[in-house]
Design a protein around this motif. Sequence first.
Motif, PDB file in Angstrom:
ATOM      1  N   GLU A 289       0.363  -1.391   0.054  1.00 37.23           N
ATOM      2  CA  GLU A 289       0.009  -0.152  -0.216  1.00 37.23           C
ATOM      3  C   GLU A 289       1.119   1.864   0.230  1.00 37.23           C
ATOM      4  N   VAL A 290       0.269   1.995  -0.952  1.00 36.35           N
ATOM      5  CA  VAL A 290       1.201   3.504  -0.414  1.00 36.35           C
ATOM      6  C   VAL A 290       0.667   4.523  -0.834  1.00 36.35           C
ATOM      7  N   SER A 291       0.787   4.968   0.308  1.00 39.47           N
ATOM      8  CA  SER A 291       0.367   6.649   0.554  1.00 39.47           C
ATOM      9  C   SER A 291       0.034   8.346  -0.810  1.00 39.47           C
ATOM     10  N   ILE A 292      -0.951   8.272  -1.406  1.00 42.22           N
ATOM     11  CA  ILE A 292      -0.905   9.150  -2.489  1.00 42.22           C
ATOM     12  C   ILE A 292      -1.815  10.304  -2.444  1.00 42.22           C
ATOM     13  N   PRO A 293      -1.740  11.416  -2.083  1.00 41.98           N
ATOM     14  CA  PRO A 293      -2.795  13.078  -1.728  1.00 41.98           C
ATOM     15  C   PRO A 293      -3.915  12.241  -2.836  1.00 41.98           C
ATOM     16  N   SER A 294      -5.375  12.067  -2.669  1.00 40.83           N
ATOM     17  CA  SER A 294      -6.530  11.676  -3.231  1.00 40.83           C
ATOM     18  C   SER A 294      -6.718  12.677  -3.871  1.00 40.83           C
ATOM     19  N   LYS A 295      -6.238  13.904  -4.219  1.00 41.21           N
ATOM     20  CA  LYS A 295      -6.382  15.192  -5.033  1.00 41.21           C
ATOM     21  C   LYS A 295      -5.868  14.882  -6.499  1.00 41.21           C
ATOM     22  N   LEU A 296      -4.376  13.918  -6.492  1.00 37.94           N
ATOM     23  CA  LEU A 296      -3.864  13.704  -7.583  1.00 37.94           C
ATOM     24  C   LEU A 296      -3.970  12.064  -8.287  1.00 37.94           C
ATOM     25  N   HIS A 297      -5.002  11.575  -7.369  1.00 40.34           N
ATOM     26  CA  HIS A 297      -5.187  10.427  -8.144  1.00 40.34           C
ATOM     27  C   HIS A 297      -5.709  10.422  -9.888  1.00 40.34           C
ATOM     28  N   ASN A 298      -6.856  11.129 -10.001  1.00 43.46           N
ATOM     29  CA  ASN A 298      -7.154  11.577 -11.232  1.00 43.46           C
ATOM     30  C   ASN A 298      -5.857  11.542 -12.140  1.00 43.46           C
TER      31      ASN A 298
ATOM     32  N   LEU B  86       5.264   7.091  -7.085  1.00 38.70           N
ATOM     33  CA  LEU B  86       5.227   8.315  -6.425  1.00 38.70           C
ATOM     34  C   LEU B  86       6.530   9.564  -6.789  1.00 38.70           C
ATOM     35  N   SER B  87       7.525   8.332  -8.146  1.00 40.69           N
ATOM     36  CA  SER B  87       8.175   9.656  -8.600  1.00 40.69           C
ATOM     37  C   SER B  87       7.250  10.478  -9.597  1.00 40.69           C
ATOM     38  N   LEU B  88       5.794  10.134 -10.318  1.00 43.27           N
ATOM     39  CA  LEU B  88       5.078  10.876 -10.992  1.00 43.27           C
ATOM     40  C   LEU B  88       4.072  11.366 -10.274  1.00 43.27           C
ATOM     41  N   ALA B  89       4.006  11.264  -8.623  1.00 39.30           N
ATOM     42  CA  ALA B  89       3.034  11.694  -8.449  1.00 39.30           C
ATOM     43  C   ALA B  89       3.532  13.087  -7.470  1.00 39.30           C
ATOM     44  N   GLN B  90       5.221  12.515  -7.463  1.00 36.82           N
ATOM     45  CA  GLN B  90       6.199  14.085  -6.946  1.00 36.82           C
ATOM     46  C   GLN B  90       5.981  14.867  -7.669  1.00 36.82           C
ATOM     47  N   ASP B  91       6.141  14.727  -9.356  1.00 36.87           N
ATOM     48  CA  ASP B  91       6.349  15.405 -10.484  1.00 36.87           C
ATOM     49  C   ASP B  91       4.674  16.372 -10.193  1.00 36.87           C
TER      50      ASP B  91
ATOM     51  N   GLY C 298      15.100  12.079 -17.932  1.00 36.15           N
ATOM     52  CA  GLY C 298      13.756  12.094 -16.552  1.00 36.15           C
ATOM     53  C   GLY C 298      11.806  12.431 -17.114  1.00 36.15           C
ATOM     54  N   ALA C 299      11.784  12.142 -18.238  1.00 35.87           N
ATOM     55  CA  ALA C 299      10.327  12.674 -18.641  1.00 35.87           C
ATOM     56  C   ALA C 299       9.790  11.156 -19.095  1.00 35.87           C
TER      57      ALA C 299
END
Length: 1286
Positions: free
Chosen positions: A655-664, A715-720, A756-757
């Motif tokens: 399980e990974v925690s990523i803010p729900s606002k970034l899910h879409n 996580l990398s994509l979420a950070q970007d 990095g893209a």
Amino acid sequence: MSSVAVLTQESFNEHRSGLVAEQAGGSSSAGDEEAPAYKDAFPPLPEKAASPEGTQEPVNAWTSKIRPLKSSVITQVFHVPLEERKYKDINQFGEGDQAKVCVDIMHKTGAHLELSMAKDQGLSIMVSGKLDAVMKARKEIVSRLQTQASATVAIPKEHHRFVIGKNGEKLQELELKTATKIQIPRPDDPSNHIKISGTKEGLEKAKHEILLISAEQDKRAVERVNIDKVFHPFITGAYNKQVADMMQETGARINVPPPSVNKTEIVITGEKEQVALAVAMIKKIYEGKQKNATTIAVEVKKSQHKYVIGPKGNTLQEILEKTGVSVEIPPPDSNSETVILRGEPDRLGQALTEVYAKANSYTVSSVVAPSWLHRFIIGKKGQNLAKITQQMPKVHIEFTEGEDKITLEGPTKDMQMVQSQMEAIVTDLVSRMDYLEISVDPRFHRHLIGKGGANINRIKDLHKVSVRIPPDNEKSHLIRIEGDPQGVQEASKELLELASRMENERTKDLIIEQRFHRAIIGQKGEKIKDVRDKFPEVIINFPDPAAKSDIVQLRGPRNEVEKCCKFMAKMVADMVENGFFLSVPIFKQFHKNIIGKGGANIKKIREETNTRIDLPAENSNSEMIVITGKKENCEAARIRILSIQKELANITEMEVSIPSKLHNSLIGSKGRFVRSIMEECGGVHIHFPTEGSGIDTVTIRGPAEEVEKAKKQLLSLAQDKQTKSHTAELKAKPEYHKFLIGKGGGNIRKVRDSTGARIIFPTPEDEDQELITVVGTEEAVREAQRELEELIKSLDNVVEDVMNVDPKHHRYFVARRGQVLRDIADEYGGVMVSFPRSGANSDKVTLKGAKDCVEAAKKRMLEIIEDLDAQVTMECVIPQKFHRSIMGPKGSRIQGITRDHNVQIKFPERVDGPGKGGPAAPPAEAAVQENGEANGEMVEESAAPVDPAAPKKCDVIVLSGRKERCEAAVEALKALVPVTTEVEVPFELHRYIIGQKGSGIRKMMDEFEVNIQVPAPELQSDVISITGLANHLDRAKEGLLERVKELTAEQEDRSLRSFKLTITVDPKYHPKIIGRKGAIITNIRTEHDVNIQFPDKNDDNQDQITITGYEHKTTAARDAIQAIVDELEEMISEDITLDARVHARIIGARGKGIRKIMDEFKVDLRFPQPGAADPNQVFVTGRPELVDEAIDHLLNLEEEYMADVNENESKMTYMKPTGDRGASSMDEGGRERGSSKGFVVREAPWQTGSEKVREAPDMSSSEDFPSFGAPVAATNKASPWGPKRF
């Protein structure tokens, strides 16, 4: 028909007008002035026949104000005798081919046809319509309903054209006029014969007309002699013998018009001398008869005319031959009954005798029989009448619908016997048959009939009656019931009860979503059938699927409809609850393990979790397994399926925690971003929570390494995305995509690592297959876009290169329809590789495509060639009996080894040993199977001495490929060789392990993928053998031992459940213990989980009840039964006297009243059976205080109901008629009315010859106007209405 059988209306009126003056008598007396004559008071309607020319029709009350109207519609009647009818099946009158032909004629011509059957079984056809339509219809009738005859007539060839006429008009007119078919030979045909086909009457007319045409054109002499029509029979003679003799004697042709043609002209043709001689002979006969012949007119009933005419006019010809007298009969459409005899005076008496003899040879009489009895008299398929008609075949029996009589017609000598037989049948049926008419609202008629007539047929069969329900278009309330009096009463009662029940019916609309309709109905209607069986009185109607309606209609008794409505609403609620579904992502390679061998695994999960599990099709790319059912059941099935996947592979869940606002934004449009991560990371499954739930947890499932990799990318994509995300799009041909990605994603990984893209390629489901998306920071996206555009530009630069490939390797590249070359083209941007043609002896191979693609493809081909050059062949010896197990189902295992180790594997041809198809085949001839597929090539070896120590050819498996790969493949093959272990299992448990029809042992073999061998029963062995792969044996052994433990526990439980307990109970209490429809005993069985057995009828111990189950539960069940017995022993039974006339009201409709009393007072009531010694005695059983209350209630009801009974009986005494004549002479005010003379007429049909009525008949006279069923005094006075039958 004879030439003297029928006269036309015009000629007959001419002949009859001369006789009227001779036979007119004196006028009748003036009559009585006091009373008008019947004919003056009630003038008759005018006759249908037309008045003779020159005579004025008498003016009377009916004709004075009527003006003649001319109509364009005419009506003609055609008669087809029985012997000339084409369709003679009397039983099919009004149906069958004859009716179809008539309908077709009406459609074709526009005329209206009405058919009727004459008493002689001839067919009368009335045709109405315009003249042209009637003539066309007549022609069709003659050709299609009348038997056809044919004849030929010879006229000179040069006259044929005159018969045809201009444009064939004359021929068409002739065919229409005579209703025949005329065939004229072609001009090039030398024949002069014209063929005519049609009826006999039509043939005569056509021949006559053709010969007239020919005679007119003939240069020979033609003479026309006008002879009165009435003298034609004397010219022709009986049976046309005289005219034939004249033609033979003179040689001339004499054409006498047939009787149906109203012409007086006789045409004679031939040589002049012959014609003159014939004319002289004809005139001599005519003048002689005109001078000597006289006529007499006699009245013969119209119905007897046909007997005077005889079949085809033979009787008239017979009279003419015997007496020389011509008998003239009025035409059929005339109302006249006058028959004229013409001939020599001395012969008229003999002829008259013959006429009366023929007329009276047949008699017509009638038998009175109610019309509703007619079909019973006829019997099934006419069986009853057949007995009479077989004895008296000449008697004709006619039934007229709606008339209460049967008409008999036949020879006078037979009529008396037939009439007596018919009267006996009618008397018998009247004495034992009855009918009744009941009134039922037409809207209930189809419900009374039932589906396919089920209800009405049941009533008919049960009560042996006939029921006539009027059709819908009649809108009649009356239903007629006929049959045995008792059956009629019972059937009417049942029908009225059904109708009354329907009046109390209720219709209710139930709203059910259409998507549930099919599920409620079930496969082949099984589920809805159960509902209808549960509520048999309720009719359930579903809407048509095409109507898209949610309304289900229920109709039936109010209470039943309510119950059915609640039941179906609960069904729908269960379906809604069971309609929950969820999707579980499972790696494609594990789907077959989820299914299991023969579907065992998936079936077990479905049954145990009560869910529906749907897997995607084999050719689908989807990995989602859909589970449908209740929510908790779906979760249980999901856990079971995921556990199977975990067991089969090293699957972890993170399980990974990523803010729900970034899910879409991470999922991307249509899931493109997340799908690209899943594909890149070995097909892991990434599950995001439901949108709007606010949960940040994202679940990743798959192999441990790939899960870790996917986590980093997410996580990398979420950070970007959180920092600054930028997106760019570019396009490239789909065939370039694989080259851009590179082998194992090598090319695209280099671009991503350097810039990095993130680069996302389209999936097969995407609409735009050329669109490539780049995601990342603005700088990274720009750099990656530049590199990709350079690569795409270079791919568009097409070059051609050549490389050398040894011809011995060419076959490898082009084998299997060039599969290797297709794989290279797909991987390297669609590069085209061309090998030289077979037999060209060239090693030049051409590559054409993008420069980089060509270079990469060239490099790959060189690697393949290097592998081919480095290939070795290795042998692996495994006994042949294990080969099938190693190959696996459909060669799946061996194909996996071939694919994983990149080697070729060839299996030898299977060789049967002695006793299995004969001796082993020579090794040199054994074919091989390659890579698990039966497409290997035949390998030829030179004959060599066989080394006994050498392995058998059939055991040798040949592998080819790189040495290290072949060695690894050999180890993999040896690991697939099955091994055997033995397990000790008690012999008595073997049959339970095998299961019913082997189901238990099959289930274990499918689950553990092993073979389990149970020893034969006769060996009495405890050893069970398990054969399979080494890694499967331990699981199988554990599973078998676990099953042994379960069976041992079941045996112990079975012995505990077999405890029996016997209780003694008086048999009179048994029905009470069992309860209504077994309700009480079933409740005890269910509550205590025991089996309760009552004694059979023939059992010696009738008071013994046996209880089987666990000891403590049987004791509890015994106590429950004993408690019921104790309660029953406290009860008493008392009898009371209730008037039998009120029993029905106390019991109520269908026992509703009595059930209410028994439920209210907790007592049992028994009413006497029909025929009991004391019909008023009623028994009340129950507890003493309740019995007394029930008796008081019953006596109160009796008192209340008896008051109604006495009141009804007293009313009935006033409903009987007094029979006092004096009342008829009083008016409504009680004053005496004055005497009335009434209306009196003279010469009425009901008066006898000598009687003169001077006053109105006495309507109060029981003799003249008898009442139904009233006794009448005998009298010798003749009645004008015929003999009295009462």
